[in-house]
Design a protein around this motif. Structure first.
Motif, mmCIF file in Angstrom:
data_model
loop_
_atom_site.group_PDB
_atom_site.id
_atom_site.type_symbol
_atom_site.label_atom_id
_atom_site.label_comp_id
_atom_site.label_asym_id
_atom_site.label_seq_id
_atom_site.Cartn_x
_atom_site.Cartn_y
_atom_site.Cartn_z
ATOM 1 N N PHE A 43 0.790 -1.368 -0.082
ATOM 2 C CA PHE A 43 0.104 -0.002 -0.066
ATOM 3 C C PHE A 43 0.841 1.324 -0.059
ATOM 4 O O PHE A 43 2.023 1.322 0.727
ATOM 5 C CB PHE A 43 -0.883 0.108 1.341
ATOM 6 C CG PHE A 43 -1.941 1.077 1.231
ATOM 7 C CD1 PHE A 43 -2.807 1.376 0.523
ATOM 8 C CD2 PHE A 43 -1.474 2.053 2.313
ATOM 9 C CE1 PHE A 43 -3.855 2.336 0.803
ATOM 10 C CE2 PHE A 43 -2.369 3.181 2.389
ATOM 11 C CZ PHE A 43 -3.462 3.518 1.569
ATOM 12 N N CYS A 53 -2.679 0.091 -4.190
ATOM 13 C CA CYS A 53 -2.040 -1.229 -3.929
ATOM 14 C C CYS A 53 -1.253 -1.695 -5.160
ATOM 15 O O CYS A 53 -1.853 -1.996 -6.284
ATOM 16 C CB CYS A 53 -3.128 -2.012 -3.534
ATOM 17 S SG CYS A 53 -2.624 -3.689 -3.078
ATOM 18 N N LEU A 55 -1.162 -4.772 -5.869
ATOM 19 C CA LEU A 55 -1.972 -6.038 -6.272
ATOM 20 C C LEU A 55 -3.006 -5.627 -7.268
ATOM 21 O O LEU A 55 -3.458 -6.358 -7.934
ATOM 22 C CB LEU A 55 -2.327 -6.742 -5.025
ATOM 23 C CG LEU A 55 -1.291 -7.867 -4.679
ATOM 24 C CD1 LEU A 55 -0.011 -7.094 -4.220
ATOM 25 C CD2 LEU A 55 -1.919 -8.828 -3.637
ATOM 26 N N PHE A 56 -3.506 -4.195 -7.107
ATOM 27 C CA PHE A 56 -4.593 -3.842 -7.827
ATOM 28 C C PHE A 56 -4.100 -2.586 -8.681
ATOM 29 O O PHE A 56 -4.845 -1.417 -8.306
ATOM 30 C CB PHE A 56 -5.792 -3.598 -6.875
ATOM 31 C CG PHE A 56 -6.267 -4.677 -6.146
ATOM 32 C CD1 PHE A 56 -7.008 -5.771 -6.644
ATOM 33 C CD2 PHE A 56 -5.805 -4.834 -4.800
ATOM 34 C CE1 PHE A 56 -7.582 -6.737 -5.856
ATOM 35 C CE2 PHE A 56 -6.420 -5.931 -4.124
ATOM 36 C CZ PHE A 56 -7.164 -6.932 -4.857
ATOM 37 N N CYS A 67 -7.130 -7.479 2.701
ATOM 38 C CA CYS A 67 -7.106 -8.543 1.899
ATOM 39 C C CYS A 67 -6.553 -9.515 2.460
ATOM 40 O O CYS A 67 -5.676 -9.334 2.884
ATOM 41 C CB CYS A 67 -7.125 -8.286 0.352
ATOM 42 S SG CYS A 67 -5.240 -8.425 -0.314
#
Ligand code: SF4
Length: 75
Positions: A43, A53, A55-56, A67
């Protein structure tokens, strides 16, 4: 990173990782109390309590979110 769209809990990848905007509402047994996006190594803090993030890509997640891929930020 300003103005990234917020990641929706209904996003398929978000669902797959059990993402919730409010970590206190996480039902996944893997959640450890106190773990939030804010203290996750993936983050980066951004405006309005949301930030990118790793991952996103292209989305902002809530600093108060969580998550299953949470990994505590190294000091
Ligand atoms: Fe939040 Fe970390 Fe999961 Fe990204 S990987 S959504 S920062 S808990």
């Amino acid at each position: 990173a300003a103005d990234l769209p917020h990641l929706a809990e209904t996003d398929p990848t978000a669902k797959a990782l059990g993402y919730v905007e409010d970590a206190s509402k996480a039902t996944d047994p893997k959640r450890v109390a106190g773990d939030t996006c804010a203290n996750c190594q993936f983050f980066t803090n951004g405006p309005g309590g949301f930030g990118p993030c790793q991952l996103f890509p292209g989305k902002a997640v809530s600093a108060k979110g969580w998550c299953v891929s949470h990994a505590t930020k190294k000091a």
